[in-house]
Design an enzyme around this catalytic site. Structure first.
Site, PDB file in Angstrom:
ATOM      1  N   LYS A 154      38.666 -26.102   4.760  1.00  0.00           N
ATOM      2  CA  LYS A 154      40.076 -25.731   4.963  1.00  0.00           C
ATOM      3  C   LYS A 154      40.640 -25.330   3.623  1.00  0.00           C
ATOM      4  CE  LYS A 154      42.134 -26.680   8.622  1.00  0.00           C
ATOM      5  NZ  LYS A 154      42.284 -26.081   9.916  1.00  0.00           N
TER       6      LYS A 154
HETATM    7  N1  GLU Z   1      42.377 -23.245  12.024  1.00  0.00           N
HETATM    8  C1  GLU Z   1      41.714 -23.507  13.263  1.00  0.00           C
HETATM    9  C2  GLU Z   1      41.403 -24.989  13.421  1.00  0.00           C
HETATM   10  O1  GLU Z   1      42.035 -25.816  12.821  1.00  0.00           O
HETATM   11  C3  GLU Z   1      40.516 -22.608  13.485  1.00  0.00           C
HETATM   12  C4  GLU Z   1      39.491 -22.621  12.406  1.00  0.00           C
HETATM   13  C5  GLU Z   1      38.416 -21.538  12.585  1.00  0.00           C
HETATM   14  O2  GLU Z   1      38.478 -20.807  13.553  1.00  0.00           O
HETATM   15  O3  GLU Z   1      37.554 -21.472  11.722  1.00  0.00           O
HETATM   16  O4  GLU Z   1      40.590 -25.368  14.213  1.00  0.00           O
END
Ligand code: GLU
Length: 451
Positions: free
Chosen positions: A141
């Site tokens: 993240k």
């Molecule tokens: N931001 C989204 C999550 O928290 C998707 C992450 C992604 O698709 O890599 O799951």
């Protein structure tokens, strides 16, 4: 399906003897010193959830330590020229939680209070989410500490392109693949894709997911998280013997997740009695006309002022009488303060980390069932995986194929969580984490330690 009491009420990591031999004499997880750099309330919350599942699994300390601390992180400060001509320094992050499962995967968040600890917690949750869904990724993240709502499109583009350039040493189509998260969308992914591709000299669509379809994004990615939440609700309803048209829902958050979940619930005949955004909530005990609410928001941007509904305080809306509460806004919304007053029977987590461990204990005691974030909101990353596969294959799937594969993959994750909950005698969050951690720890052990 019944809620299983968490434990004897002891603090996480303090549980007495458990099947598998963990004893109270072993080190408490809370006591393991954590790197100051990423320690934060949200990271502590992710650690507490991890500790409880690790205790249940009697996970070896060596593996715990390896899975607890983020494997690789990048923090950068970079200058951006604003529309006014002034130069402002922004801080960006990227945390890769584990490299044991393959490339890392997770969104980019733009928020004014974003910090290293928040990214570390969210990266750890991404690892469990990917593992539970059976995806060949570890979690990551990142994002930029900025307020996207006060910046022009040009400023956001310059921030995104410079941030991408800062990330070049740690991202790549087989290294770390970003996606949208809070405050970012297809537009930022297009800039990310273009900047990365410009720097290597050829187009690399698999470096990012959640791209516009015109750039090789997949059909169905935009709605995937909200739709996945509804698939989770359908699985839970099937097990509980409940009917959607006879049930009332409260959906907190009307962004990409909440608005799609509300739309899909309404389309299935359910009554959505309240929805909210950052300005507040609107409620109608007879059920909101969600297509009309969507039209209103498309025109007015906020829910405020929508006719045929009463305005309600954003916090009070969580305590409205309903069958199912869908927190699809931010983390730490259901706490020990409001958990005793919630009037729902089921919580399905569209957001990441909306329920604190203390609230989890209260909900379990009260018999409120929780379908946890790592399961309920995994639709986004599952379809991201489909997009990454298509980008690598240079072959596009049809919308129906994407949707049916998503349904199947989410259903099998749901069944796995419920089977683990029964086997271990724990509630759904611990079961989901236990199932995910088992897989990741096995991979870590097989890869062993280099050198
Ligand atoms: N931001 C989204 C999550 O928290 C998707 C992450 C992604 O698709 O890599 O799951």
């Amino acid at each position: 399906m019944t809620a299983t009491a968490l434990d004897d009420g002891s603090a996480p990591g303090q549980a007495a003897a458990r099947p598998g031999g963990m004893t109270a004499g072993q080190p408490r997880f809370d006591d393991v010193p954590l790197g100051e750099e990423w320690h934060s309330p949200l990271y502590a919350m992710a650690c507490r959830q991890f500790a409880r599942a690790a205790d249940v699994l009697a996970l070896e300390d060596e593996v715990r330590t390896r899975l607890l601390e983020p494997r690789r992180s990048l923090v950068c400060n970079f200058p951006v020229r604003m529309d006014s001509g002034e130069v402002v320094n922004y801080t960006g992050y990227r945390v890769q939680h584990t490299l044991a499962m393959g490339p890392t995967k997770g969104g980019l968040r733009y928020a004014p209070d974003l910090g290293f600890g928040e990214c570390a917690a969210l990266a750890m949750w991404m690892t469990w989410k990917c593992s539970l869904a059976g995806l060949p990724f570890g979690g990551a993240k990142g994002g930029v500490r900025c307020d996207p709502y006060t910046l022009s499109a040009g400023e956001l583009e310059r921030i995104t392109r410079r941030y991408t350039a800062e990330l070049l040493p740690v991202v790549g189509p087989d290294m770390d693949i970003p996606a949208p998260d809070m405050g970012t969308s297809e537009r930022e992914m297009a800039w990310f894709y273009d900047t990365y591709s410009q720097s290597v000299g050829y187009s690399v669509p698999a470096v990012v997911t959640g791209k516009p379809v015109a750039l090789g994004g997949t059909v169905g990615r935009h709605d995937a998280t909200g739709l996945g939440v509804v698939f989770s609700i359908e699985s839970a309803f099937e097990e509980l013997g409940w009917s959607l048209p006879e049930s009332r829902f409260v959906v907190q958050g009307f962004g990409n997740v909440g608005s799609v979940a509300a739309r899909e619930l309404h389309a299935r005949g359910a009554k959505v009695v309240a929805v909210s955004d950052i300005r507040g909530a609107i409620a109608n005990p007879h059920g909101l006309d969600i297509p009309a609410v969507l039209r209103w928001v498309a025109e007015h941007y906020y829910l405020e002022g929508f006719p045929d509904a009463e305005p309600v305080d954003g916090e009070a809306m969580l305590e409205l009488d309903c069958d199912v509460l869908v927190p699809a806004a931010r983390e730490e919304q259901i706490t020990e303060h409001n958990a005793p007053r919630l009037r729902c029977k089921l919580v399905v987590e569209g957001a990441n980390g909306p329920t604190t461990p203390a609230a989890d204990r209260i909900l379990a005691e009260r018999g409120v069932v929780v379908v946890p974030d790592v399961l309920a909101n995994s639709g986004g990353v599952i379809v991201s995986y489909f997009e990454w596969v298509q980008s690598h294959q240079k072959y596009s799937w049809q919308a129906l194929e994407v949707q049916e594969r998503l349904r199947t993959q989410m259903r099998s994750a749901y069944d796995r969580v419920r089977a683990t909950a029964t086997d271990l005698g724990v509630e759904n969050r611990t079961a989901a984490l236990a199932s995910a951690i088992t897989h990741v720890s096995e991979a870590s052990k097989l890869r062993a330690i280099y050198p």
